[in-house]
Design an enzyme around this catalytic site. Structure first.
Site, PDB file in Angstrom:
ATOM      1  CE1 TYR A 158      87.541  44.596  22.789  1.00 51.12           C
ATOM      2  CE2 TYR A 158      88.479  42.453  23.317  1.00 51.12           C
ATOM      3  CZ  TYR A 158      88.443  43.819  23.495  1.00 51.12           C
ATOM      4  OH  TYR A 158      89.326  44.417  24.384  1.00 51.12           O
ATOM      5  N   GLY A 215      85.568  53.320  32.412  1.00 49.57           N
ATOM      6  CA  GLY A 215      85.626  51.868  32.380  1.00 49.57           C
ATOM      7  C   GLY A 215      86.610  51.289  33.378  1.00 49.57           C
ATOM      8  CD  GLN A 216      88.368  45.452  34.599  1.00 57.25           C
ATOM      9  OE1 GLN A 216      88.230  45.135  33.416  1.00 57.25           O
ATOM     10  NE2 GLN A 216      88.649  44.575  35.548  1.00 57.25           N
ATOM     11  CG  LEU A 217      93.002  50.464  31.275  1.00 53.05           C
ATOM     12  CD1 LEU A 217      94.057  49.953  32.258  1.00 53.05           C
ATOM     13  CD2 LEU A 217      93.384  50.091  29.834  1.00 53.05           C
ATOM     14  N   GLY A 260      86.833  57.320  27.373  1.00 47.70           N
ATOM     15  CA  GLY A 260      86.382  56.068  27.985  1.00 47.70           C
ATOM     16  C   GLY A 260      86.960  55.877  29.367  1.00 47.70           C
ATOM     17  CG  ASP A 264      82.519  57.021  30.214  1.00 50.97           C
ATOM     18  OD1 ASP A 264      83.423  56.176  30.285  1.00 50.97           O
ATOM     19  OD2 ASP A 264      81.330  56.722  29.992  1.00 50.97           O
TER      20      ASP A 264
END
Length: 317
Positions: free
Chosen positions: A142, A11-13, A8, A34
């Site tokens: 979540y 993504g943002q992080l 992943g 990803d």
């Protein structure tokens, strides 16, 4: 020698954490993955592979072929997007983590990092100075998946000795990638609108306080946690970490000190109910005491940094 797999990474992080890992351990030691092939464009400094964490066989094959020693598992469907398709969010967030944990056990990996979230808390959690062991009654799929994941991490450590470490992140704010469908996304989008000299419509009320953290602090906390000796890690669910707490009105005012004509309107939507169930300020004494955590960015410092660097970053894309 460390060989690190980031799942992943697009993504943002992941975008910023992968760069920090490459800077620390060397680009040859890091493989970014990803499920979107388009994420490859972000990782010209290290190797990239397309990978779906739900394909356990493919993940296991990559671990073996590359002799991976550490995994940073970041792939998830976030709070707001998760409410649009709860079953998909549960499947992605839960089955993906269990694949990584089970493969870590089978391959005897040295360390695993997995991010949790303040979404594990809920309406019955103390909102101010929320302690490490506060009551947790999440109201989103979540949050439910993150709370279950925390206990799976603890189980795999206690039962199999898998050295899995975790941080309960607040809202994360950075400028090198767009947010990914979370309830705190407004605090990323608002800076982009400001530098475009456009007004901003916020999906939360003006006085909704939430814990937040600048991405530099989030990356540093992750690196610091993973570098800490095993004897220092006393929490095997997930550590509270905090950077700052502010409202949409306050972040708007911080931007207006640089862009006086910037205006914000407020039009709360379904994300307001999610935000109302979360704490407004987090206590992270356990992280401070166990491995020396301390945030470096407050709201004015973060705003100055983002508004200084974001225009040239966008221009160079």
């Amino acid at each position: 020698m460390n060989k690190i797999l980031v799942i992943g990474a697009g993504g943002q992080l992941g975008t910023e954490l992968t760069q920090s890992l490459a800077n620390t351990y060397g680009s040859e030691a890091v493989i970014a993955t990803d499920f979107l092939e388009s994420a490859r464009l972000k990782f010209d400094y290290c190797r990239f592979k397309t990978l779906n964490v739900l394909d356990k066989e493919a993940v296991g094959k990559l671990l073996q072929e590359e002799q991976i020693t550490q995994v940073y598992h970041l792939a998830a469907i976030l709070s707001a997007n998760g409410e649009k398709d709860p079953m998909q969010a549960w499947d992605m967030n839960m089955r993906g983590l269990l694949h990584v944990l089970e493969l870590a056990r089978e391959h005897k990996l040295e360390k695993i990092f997995w991010p949790s979230s303040i979404a594990v808390f809920g309406p019955h959690t103390p909102k101010i100075n929320t302690p490490q062991d506060a009551l947790k009654n999440p109201t989103t799929v979540y949050g439910i998946s993150k709370l279950a994941g925390e206990h799976w991490c603890e189980y795999y450590f206690n039962t199999y000795g898998v050295d899995v470490r975790s941080l309960r992140f607040p809202g994360l704010i950075g400028y090198k990638s767009l947010a990914g469908g979370g309830t705190t996304d407004y605090a990323v989008d608002i800076y982009h609108q400001a530098i475009r000299e456009q007004n901003f419509t916020c999906f939360l009320t003006a006085d909704t306080y939430l814990p937040m953290m600048y991405m530099d602090d989030a990356v540093r906390a992750t690196m610091q946690l993973m570098a800490a000796p095993t004897s220092s890690i006393r929490v095997r669910t997930s550590y509270n970490v905090s950077g700052m707490s502010f409202s949409p009105r306050e972040i708007a005012e911080s931007i207006q000190s640089h862009y006086p004509n910037f205006q914000v309107q407020y039009a709360p939507d379904f994300r307001q109910q999610i935000a109302d169930s979360w704490p407004s300020r987090i206590n992270d004494d356990c992280a401070r005491n166990d491995w020396g955590w301390k945030a470096q960015f407050d709201l004015p410092k973060m705003t100055t940094e983002i508004l200084t660097k974001l225009p040239s970053y966008i221009h160079n894309l």
